[in-house]
Design an enzyme around this catalytic site. Sequence first.
Site, mmCIF file in Angstrom:
data_model
loop_
_atom_site.group_PDB
_atom_site.id
_atom_site.type_symbol
_atom_site.label_atom_id
_atom_site.label_comp_id
_atom_site.label_asym_id
_atom_site.label_seq_id
_atom_site.Cartn_x
_atom_site.Cartn_y
_atom_site.Cartn_z
ATOM 1 N N LYS A 288 0.805 -1.224 0.000
ATOM 2 C CA LYS A 288 0.000 0.000 0.000
ATOM 3 C C LYS A 288 0.842 1.280 0.000
ATOM 4 O O LYS A 288 0.410 2.322 -0.479
ATOM 5 C CB LYS A 288 -0.967 0.001 1.182
ATOM 6 C CG LYS A 288 -2.078 -1.036 1.012
ATOM 7 C CD LYS A 288 -3.094 -0.971 2.123
ATOM 8 C CE LYS A 288 -4.165 -2.037 1.887
ATOM 9 N NZ LYS A 288 -5.293 -1.937 2.809
ATOM 10 N N ASN B 63 0.622 -0.979 20.739
ATOM 11 C CA ASN B 63 1.185 -1.964 19.814
ATOM 12 C C ASN B 63 2.323 -2.708 20.496
ATOM 13 O O ASN B 63 3.059 -2.135 21.290
ATOM 14 C CB ASN B 63 1.713 -1.258 18.552
ATOM 15 C CG ASN B 63 2.019 -2.245 17.452
ATOM 16 O OD1 ASN B 63 1.194 -3.086 17.118
ATOM 17 N ND2 ASN B 63 3.218 -2.177 16.883
HETATM 18 P P1 ATR Z 1 -0.743 -5.413 8.429
HETATM 19 O O1 ATR Z 1 -0.178 -4.291 7.691
HETATM 20 O O2 ATR Z 1 -1.425 -6.457 7.628
HETATM 21 O O3 ATR Z 1 -1.554 -4.997 9.620
HETATM 22 P P2 ATR Z 1 1.451 -5.808 10.001
HETATM 23 O O4 ATR Z 1 2.056 -4.514 9.644
HETATM 24 O O5 ATR Z 1 2.344 -6.991 10.150
HETATM 25 O O6 ATR Z 1 0.455 -6.235 8.959
HETATM 26 O O7 ATR Z 1 0.565 -5.613 11.324
HETATM 27 C C1 ATR Z 1 0.168 -6.632 12.126
HETATM 28 C C2 ATR Z 1 -0.141 -6.051 13.501
HETATM 29 O O8 ATR Z 1 -0.448 -7.131 14.399
HETATM 30 C C3 ATR Z 1 1.037 -5.324 14.100
HETATM 31 O O9 ATR Z 1 0.555 -4.263 14.865
HETATM 32 C C4 ATR Z 1 1.675 -6.416 14.967
HETATM 33 O O10 ATR Z 1 2.436 -5.921 16.029
HETATM 34 P P3 ATR Z 1 4.004 -5.607 15.819
HETATM 35 O O11 ATR Z 1 4.071 -4.250 15.202
HETATM 36 O O12 ATR Z 1 4.582 -5.654 17.172
HETATM 37 O O13 ATR Z 1 4.547 -6.687 14.916
HETATM 38 C C5 ATR Z 1 0.445 -7.085 15.494
HETATM 39 N N1 ATR Z 1 0.686 -8.453 15.943
HETATM 40 C C6 ATR Z 1 0.814 -9.571 15.186
HETATM 41 N N2 ATR Z 1 1.002 -10.669 15.960
HETATM 42 C C7 ATR Z 1 0.977 -10.231 17.247
HETATM 43 C C8 ATR Z 1 1.108 -10.876 18.529
HETATM 44 N N3 ATR Z 1 1.287 -12.201 18.626
HETATM 45 N N4 ATR Z 1 1.052 -10.112 19.642
HETATM 46 C C9 ATR Z 1 0.857 -8.776 19.562
HETATM 47 N N5 ATR Z 1 0.729 -8.105 18.386
HETATM 48 C C10 ATR Z 1 0.795 -8.813 17.250
#
Ligand code: ATR
Length: 264
Positions: free
Chosen positions: A65, A149
């Site tokens: 994006k 986050n």
């Molecule tokens: P997208 O753009 O599809 O949202 P992303 O940028 O990978 O993909 O975002 C995923 C979100 O889920 C992020 O906020 C991620 O937190 P991090 O920035 O710390 O990676 C969050 N996320 C994914 N798995 C997680 C987990 N097990 N615990 C807490 N947050 C999680």
Amino acid sequence: MKKYFVIGNPIEHSLSPQLHNYWLEQNNIKAVYEKIKLEESEIENFILKIKNQEINGCNVTVPFKKIVIPFLDKLSSEAEHTQSVNTICFDNGDLVGYNTDIGGFQKAINNLNYKVKDKEILILGAGGVVPSIIFALNKMEASKITVSNRTYKKAENLRTQFNKINIVNWGEVPDFDMIINATSIGLNNESINLNITNIGDGKLFYDVIYNPRETNFLKEGKKLGNQIENGKLMFIYQAFEAFKLWHNIEPTINSSVLKLLDND
Ligand code: ATR
């Protein structure tokens, strides 16, 4: 035959083709809409095909994006502010990037008759869709937006675009009227490890995820006596807005359309 695509990586799970092809057929438009998995190195060439009219437009999903932006001639003000493009159009010789996730979220919330004005919102996550959600919440005049986050720095980075947001550590739960799960937790039936048992009832729990239709996050919200809503209508409305941009027609959202996305 006109051609439209959704580009992303991975892309197998995208339901955009079902939605757009249904509407194309309903409106007797001679066009097809397909999904295509691209590598980052293929983006520029793909977008050039829109400029030379081999392709008529595309949707963009994660992780592209932001990556598509340097290859476009113009951005809508919403795409500019969020640095997020999910729809590309060819307008009068220019490649233009739009962000219909914002309108999608706003329409989905309006559809609930929920008034965001003067409400305090807690957003979990800071990934790709979060700038669009914050932009929409600001438009709807939320009084306070807090982001939590797992990776604090990523939440902090949002401050360059949205200087008024509050940030709390992952695990902290300040008081809120509406809580939004914008993380990917729940896609595979996982639970968010947050203590929300003391938050009470009468709030809105919103999950961007719509498959499964009730994540553990929503189940817990419901159990505590709160209103819940998943991301299905947001997804449908972002497609609705893209369809309108390309074809100048407002497609119908009826029970058949809602059923197209039921796959759990
Ligand atoms: P997208 O753009 O599809 O949202 P992303 O940028 O990978 O993909 O975002 C995923 C979100 O889920 C992020 O906020 C991620 O937190 P991090 O920035 O710390 O990676 C969050 N996320 C994914 N798995 C997680 C987990 N097990 N615990 C807490 N947050 C999680």
